[in-house]
Motif scaffolding. Structure first.
Motif, PDB file in Angstrom:
ATOM      1  N   PRO A  30       0.834  -1.209   0.000  1.00 38.97           N
ATOM      2  CA  PRO A  30       0.000   0.000   0.000  1.00 38.97           C
ATOM      3  C   PRO A  30       0.867   1.258   0.000  1.00 38.97           C
ATOM      4  CG  PRO A  30       0.026  -0.981   2.170  1.00 38.97           C
ATOM      5  CD  PRO A  30       0.754  -1.932   1.257  1.00 38.97           C
ATOM      6  N   LEU A  31       0.353   2.307  -0.579  1.00 39.49           N
ATOM      7  CA  LEU A  31       1.000   3.603  -0.531  1.00 39.49           C
ATOM      8  C   LEU A  31       0.916   4.107   0.908  1.00 39.49           C
ATOM      9  CD1 LEU A  31       2.161   6.116  -2.018  1.00 39.49           C
ATOM     10  CD2 LEU A  31      -0.209   6.884  -2.262  1.00 39.49           C
ATOM     11  N   CYS A  32       2.047   4.490   1.509  1.00 40.75           N
ATOM     12  CA  CYS A  32       2.060   5.009   2.877  1.00 40.75           C
ATOM     13  C   CYS A  32       2.037   6.531   2.816  1.00 40.75           C
ATOM     14  CB  CYS A  32       3.295   4.527   3.620  1.00 40.75           C
ATOM     15  SG  CYS A  32       3.274   2.759   3.901  1.00 40.75           S
ATOM     16  N   VAL A  33       1.073   7.120   3.458  1.00 42.38           N
ATOM     17  CA  VAL A  33       0.900   8.564   3.393  1.00 42.38           C
ATOM     18  C   VAL A  33       0.713   9.129   4.796  1.00 42.38           C
ATOM     19  CG1 VAL A  33      -0.132   8.496   1.096  1.00 42.38           C
ATOM     20  CG2 VAL A  33      -1.601   8.374   3.091  1.00 42.38           C
ATOM     21  N   LEU A  34       1.079  10.388   4.952  1.00 48.80           N
ATOM     22  CA  LEU A  34       0.758  11.100   6.179  1.00 48.80           C
ATOM     23  C   LEU A  34      -0.670  11.602   6.067  1.00 48.80           C
ATOM     24  CD1 LEU A  34       3.975  13.230   6.677  1.00 48.80           C
ATOM     25  CD2 LEU A  34       3.245  11.289   8.051  1.00 48.80           C
ATOM     26  N   PRO A  35      -1.438  11.499   7.132  1.00 48.61           N
ATOM     27  CA  PRO A  35      -2.805  12.019   7.066  1.00 48.61           C
ATOM     28  C   PRO A  35      -2.776  13.547   7.048  1.00 48.61           C
ATOM     29  CG  PRO A  35      -2.322  11.139   9.249  1.00 48.61           C
ATOM     30  CD  PRO A  35      -1.134  10.852   8.394  1.00 48.61           C
ATOM     31  N   LEU A  36      -3.124  14.142   5.912  1.00 48.22           N
ATOM     32  CA  LEU A  36      -3.106  15.591   5.767  1.00 48.22           C
ATOM     33  C   LEU A  36      -4.466  16.178   6.150  1.00 48.22           C
ATOM     34  CD1 LEU A  36      -1.243  15.992   2.370  1.00 48.22           C
ATOM     35  CD2 LEU A  36      -0.305  16.191   4.668  1.00 48.22           C
ATOM     36  N   THR A  37      -4.425  17.240   6.928  1.00 51.58           N
ATOM     37  CA  THR A  37      -5.660  17.931   7.282  1.00 51.58           C
ATOM     38  C   THR A  37      -6.055  18.849   6.133  1.00 51.58           C
ATOM     39  OG1 THR A  37      -4.530  19.825   8.253  1.00 51.58           O
ATOM     40  CG2 THR A  37      -4.958  17.925   9.710  1.00 51.58           C
ATOM     41  N   LEU A  38      -7.251  19.375   6.197  1.00 50.96           N
ATOM     42  CA  LEU A  38      -7.691  20.330   5.179  1.00 50.96           C
ATOM     43  C   LEU A  38      -6.781  21.557   5.180  1.00 50.96           C
ATOM     44  CD1 LEU A  38     -11.578  20.160   5.502  1.00 50.96           C
ATOM     45  CD2 LEU A  38     -10.146  19.294   3.641  1.00 50.96           C
ATOM     46  N   THR A  39      -6.299  21.964   6.342  1.00 53.86           N
ATOM     47  CA  THR A  39      -5.379  23.104   6.424  1.00 53.86           C
ATOM     48  C   THR A  39      -4.083  22.799   5.700  1.00 53.86           C
ATOM     49  OG1 THR A  39      -6.325  23.756   8.542  1.00 53.86           O
ATOM     50  CG2 THR A  39      -4.151  24.637   8.010  1.00 53.86           C
ATOM     51  N   HIS A  40      -3.529  21.589   5.923  1.00 49.89           N
ATOM     52  CA  HIS A  40      -2.310  21.185   5.209  1.00 49.89           C
ATOM     53  C   HIS A  40      -2.530  21.255   3.697  1.00 49.89           C
ATOM     54  CE1 HIS A  40      -1.123  18.681   8.907  1.00 49.89           C
ATOM     55  NE2 HIS A  40      -0.254  19.667   8.814  1.00 49.89           N
ATOM     56  N   ARG A  41      -3.616  20.703   3.244  1.00 51.46           N
ATOM     57  CA  ARG A  41      -3.908  20.687   1.804  1.00 51.46           C
ATOM     58  C   ARG A  41      -4.024  22.103   1.251  1.00 51.46           C
ATOM     59  NH1 ARG A  41      -8.446  15.950   2.043  1.00 51.46           N
ATOM     60  NH2 ARG A  41      -7.000  14.317   2.670  1.00 51.46           N
ATOM     61  N   HIS A  42      -4.721  22.961   1.985  1.00 50.88           N
ATOM     62  CA  HIS A  42      -4.912  24.345   1.550  1.00 50.88           C
ATOM     63  C   HIS A  42      -3.564  25.072   1.461  1.00 50.88           C
ATOM     64  CE1 HIS A  42      -6.838  28.213   1.033  1.00 50.88           C
ATOM     65  NE2 HIS A  42      -6.108  28.677   2.042  1.00 50.88           N
ATOM     66  N   LEU A  43      -2.718  24.914   2.487  1.00 46.05           N
ATOM     67  CA  LEU A  43      -1.419  25.584   2.495  1.00 46.05           C
ATOM     68  C   LEU A  43      -0.514  25.076   1.366  1.00 46.05           C
ATOM     69  CD1 LEU A  43      -0.749  25.752   6.332  1.00 46.05           C
ATOM     70  CD2 LEU A  43      -1.333  27.649   4.793  1.00 46.05           C
ATOM     71  N   ARG A  44      -0.541  23.776   1.106  1.00 48.96           N
ATOM     72  CA  ARG A  44       0.268  23.229   0.010  1.00 48.96           C
ATOM     73  C   ARG A  44      -0.211  23.752  -1.345  1.00 48.96           C
ATOM     74  NH1 ARG A  44       2.200  17.124   1.346  1.00 48.96           N
ATOM     75  NH2 ARG A  44       3.188  17.638   3.329  1.00 48.96           N
ATOM     76  N   LEU A  45      -1.507  23.831  -1.513  1.00 46.43           N
ATOM     77  CA  LEU A  45      -2.056  24.349  -2.766  1.00 46.43           C
ATOM     78  C   LEU A  45      -1.688  25.825  -2.944  1.00 46.43           C
ATOM     79  CD1 LEU A  45      -3.733  23.626  -5.239  1.00 46.43           C
ATOM     80  CD2 LEU A  45      -5.775  24.288  -3.952  1.00 46.43           C
ATOM     81  N   GLU A  46      -1.780  26.606  -1.871  1.00 47.67           N
ATOM     82  CA  GLU A  46      -1.365  28.010  -1.925  1.00 47.67           C
ATOM     83  C   GLU A  46       0.097  28.140  -2.320  1.00 47.67           C
ATOM     84  OE1 GLU A  46      -1.923  30.363   1.582  1.00 47.67           O
ATOM     85  OE2 GLU A  46      -4.098  30.224   1.463  1.00 47.67           O
ATOM     86  N   TRP A  47       0.952  27.295  -1.725  1.00 46.55           N
ATOM     87  CA  TRP A  47       2.386  27.324  -2.026  1.00 46.55           C
ATOM     88  C   TRP A  47       2.610  27.068  -3.517  1.00 46.55           C
ATOM     89  CZ3 TRP A  47       6.384  24.619  -4.056  1.00 46.55           C
ATOM     90  CH2 TRP A  47       7.678  24.999  -3.687  1.00 46.55           C
TER      91      TRP A  47
END
Length: 137
Positions: A11-28
């Motif tokens: 399985p792909l191992c991922v860190l559980p990203l919060t909506l805030t994490h996703r938003h900040l990464r998209l902004e970056w």
């Protein structure tokens, strides 16, 4: 599995990203979407890899179609890694850090003392205006 056109995969191992994490990464990403090669040449990227030192690496397998690797249903969420050795390094345009070998668990204090101070600071001092890009920072 063959009848369902499935294969055995890790399985792909991922860190559980919060909506805030996703938003900040998209902004970056949006803020740097039009950067030139010259601007990207000022970025120093770092990464790490962990190697298991035991014969039992606790591998988990999932049956999934080849094209469904990024489907969250087949991802294994985890916060820590099994015991082993970590290798850390950083690269930039025409530069690189030495590889740093780290045994055991790395804490924030250990990261500052063993990596940032002896390796990152001297590297960044040689690169005026460079940006040190860290994941999950």
């Amino acid at each position: 599995m063959a009848e369902g056109h499935l294969r055995s995969w890790r399985p792909l191992c991922v860190l559980p990203l919060t909506l805030t994490h996703r938003h900040l990464r998209l902004e970056w990403c949006h803020a740097r979407g039009n950067w030139t090669v010259v601007e990207w040449n000022q970025v120093v990227l770092r990464d790490k890899s962990r190697f298991s030192l035991s014969s039992d690496d606790n591998r988990v397998r999932v049956g999934r179609p080849c094209s469904k690797r990024l489907n969250p249903v087949f991802a294994l969420r985890r916060h820590t890694s099994p015991p082993g050795m970590m290798v850390w390094g950083a690269i930039g345009y025409n530069t690189r850090s030495p590889l740093v070998f780290i045994r055991g668990t790395i804490t924030a204090q250990r990261y500052v003392h063993d990596i940032l101070q002896p390796h990152v600071l001297p590297l960044m001092q040689r690169l005026p205006g460079a940006i040190f890009q860290q994941d999950n920072a």
